[in-house]
Write a protein that holds these residues in place. Structure first.
Motif, PDB file in Angstrom:
ATOM      1  N   SER A 184      -5.627  -3.215   4.532  1.00 20.66           N
ATOM      2  CA  SER A 184      -6.122  -2.878   5.855  1.00 20.66           C
ATOM      3  C   SER A 184      -7.597  -2.509   5.781  1.00 20.66           C
ATOM      4  CB  SER A 184      -5.332  -1.701   6.426  1.00 20.66           C
ATOM      5  OG  SER A 184      -5.633  -0.526   5.712  1.00 20.66           O
ATOM      6  N   VAL A 235       7.445  -2.975   3.515  1.00 22.10           N
ATOM      7  CA  VAL A 235       6.117  -2.647   4.036  1.00 22.10           C
ATOM      8  C   VAL A 235       6.042  -1.141   4.239  1.00 22.10           C
ATOM      9  CG1 VAL A 235       4.498  -2.881   5.951  1.00 22.10           C
ATOM     10  CG2 VAL A 235       5.778  -4.875   5.159  1.00 22.10           C
ATOM     11  N   LEU A 258       3.803   1.873   5.821  1.00 24.16           N
ATOM     12  CA  LEU A 258       2.700   2.261   6.692  1.00 24.16           C
ATOM     13  C   LEU A 258       2.335   3.694   6.335  1.00 24.16           C
ATOM     14  CD1 LEU A 258       3.913   0.789  10.115  1.00 24.16           C
ATOM     15  CD2 LEU A 258       2.594  -0.316   8.287  1.00 24.16           C
ATOM     16  N   ARG A 277       3.986  -4.385   0.423  1.00 19.49           N
ATOM     17  CA  ARG A 277       2.588  -4.166   0.771  1.00 19.49           C
ATOM     18  C   ARG A 277       2.469  -2.778   1.372  1.00 19.49           C
ATOM     19  NH1 ARG A 277       1.098  -7.641   6.124  1.00 19.49           N
ATOM     20  NH2 ARG A 277      -0.910  -7.540   5.062  1.00 19.49           N
ATOM     21  N   LEU A 302      -0.060  -0.459   3.897  1.00 15.81           N
ATOM     22  CA  LEU A 302      -1.144  -0.494   4.877  1.00 15.81           C
ATOM     23  C   LEU A 302      -1.467   0.935   5.280  1.00 15.81           C
ATOM     24  CD1 LEU A 302       0.213  -3.397   7.107  1.00 15.81           C
ATOM     25  CD2 LEU A 302      -1.487  -3.565   5.289  1.00 15.81           C
ATOM     26  N   SER A 314      -2.433   2.863  13.520  1.00 14.28           N
ATOM     27  CA  SER A 314      -1.766   1.930  14.422  1.00 14.28           C
ATOM     28  C   SER A 314      -2.141   0.504  14.077  1.00 14.28           C
ATOM     29  CB  SER A 314      -2.127   2.237  15.882  1.00 14.28           C
ATOM     30  OG  SER A 314      -3.517   2.098  16.102  1.00 14.28           O
ATOM     31  N   TRP A 315      -1.232  -0.409  14.388  1.00 16.03           N
ATOM     32  CA  TRP A 315      -1.419  -1.838  14.178  1.00 16.03           C
ATOM     33  C   TRP A 315      -1.010  -2.554  15.456  1.00 16.03           C
ATOM     34  CZ3 TRP A 315       0.138   1.781  10.810  1.00 16.03           C
ATOM     35  CH2 TRP A 315      -0.558   1.883   9.596  1.00 16.03           C
ATOM     36  N   LYS A 339       1.332  -8.483  12.662  1.00 18.28           N
ATOM     37  CA  LYS A 339       0.150  -8.045  11.931  1.00 18.28           C
ATOM     38  C   LYS A 339       0.544  -7.297  10.660  1.00 18.28           C
ATOM     39  CE  LYS A 339      -3.441  -9.155  14.596  1.00 18.28           C
ATOM     40  NZ  LYS A 339      -4.594  -9.958  14.126  1.00 18.28           N
ATOM     41  N   VAL A 340       1.697  -6.699  10.685  1.00 20.20           N
ATOM     42  CA  VAL A 340       2.182  -5.895   9.569  1.00 20.20           C
ATOM     43  C   VAL A 340       3.049  -6.711   8.614  1.00 20.20           C
ATOM     44  CG1 VAL A 340       3.761  -4.005   8.983  1.00 20.20           C
ATOM     45  CG2 VAL A 340       2.047  -3.690  10.776  1.00 20.20           C
ATOM     46  N   ILE A 395      10.611  -1.411   6.850  1.00 20.56           N
ATOM     47  CA  ILE A 395       9.342  -0.715   7.011  1.00 20.56           C
ATOM     48  C   ILE A 395       9.586   0.772   6.836  1.00 20.56           C
ATOM     49  CG2 ILE A 395       7.546  -0.066   8.667  1.00 20.56           C
ATOM     50  CD1 ILE A 395       7.699  -2.846   9.817  1.00 20.56           C
ATOM     51  N   ASN A 441       2.896   3.177  17.423  1.00 23.20           N
ATOM     52  CA  ASN A 441       3.229   1.773  17.173  1.00 23.20           C
ATOM     53  C   ASN A 441       4.515   1.426  17.912  1.00 23.20           C
ATOM     54  OD1 ASN A 441       1.198   0.845  14.915  1.00 23.20           O
ATOM     55  ND2 ASN A 441       1.862   2.906  14.351  1.00 23.20           N
TER      56      ASN A 441
END
Length: 212
Positions: free
Chosen positions: A3, A44, A46, A70, A72, A76-77, A82-83, A132, A148
């Protein structure tokens, strides 16, 4: 993919003294101590910006261990894709939910329950492609949740662990991010070696923390 927040933070670091993958002094780098593992499920994380440089950064450690993951950093996304990626569908993903479910008369339900958007439990979870996790304190995780709105499109995964975290938590049922991910992977059909490795590395991180 990193990010913008992640990249900006790295630019502030002295590349000669700090590892830019685990965010630790190079003499205490975790990267070569970790054996990365494959999983069927994508993961993922966050991460709230205030968690990024903490000594016990279990989210960063989980990312190092899990090849199919991953992390990030941000608040906020724009949307789910996008995530998770353009090819992913939110109906095939779950988000670790902040509040565990209670059974009748306060009794605990199953160790892990997946609920669809209509809040109905799902028996067969084999359709899930990814999860997530929100990394931060309870307050920070709530901020990530409410900032989000697209998270509401995902299935909700509630955790009801029968064991305590390796470190004290604000809530008795609370787990660190890496422990929560390990618990979910264990209960969604991944090899038990994966969860065991995540918990093992976290335990070693806790023991070594005073020297960092």
């Amino acid at each position: 993919m990193k990010s913008n927040t992640d990249r900006r933070a790295k630019q502030k670091f002295d590349r000669n003294t700090l590892c830019l993958d685990c965010y630790r002094p190079r003499a205490q780098c975790l990267c070569e101590k970790v054996i990365a593992l494959d999983t069927r499920l994508k993961v993922v994380i966050l991460q709230h910006p205030q968690e990024q440089l903490k000594v016990l950064n279990s989210a960063r450690l989980a990312h190092l261990v899990l090849k199919n993951s991953r992390i990030l950093v941000g608040l906020s996304w724009a949307n789910f894709k996008k995530v998770a990626g353009l090819q992913e569908n939110p109906s095939e993903w779950g988000v670790l939910y902040l509040k565990p479910e209670e059974g009748d008369q306060g009794s605990r339900v199953a160790p892990l329950t997946v609920f669809n958007r209509r809040k109905l439990p799902i028996e067969d979870t084999s359709f899930l492609r990814g999860i997530i996790a929100l990394d931060g304190s309870w307050k920070q995780a709530k901020a990530l949740w409410w900032r989000n709105a697209w998270l509401l499109k995902l299935n909700r995964i509630t955790l009801n662990p029968d064991h305590a975290s390796l470190r004290p938590q604000v809530k008795s049922e609370g787990l660190s991010t890496i422990e929560a991910i390990a618990f979910v992977l264990d209960n969604l059909g991944e090899t038990k070696d994966t969860g065991a490795a995540l918990n093992k590395y976290y335990g070693e991180l806790i023991i070594d923390a005073p020297s960092f």
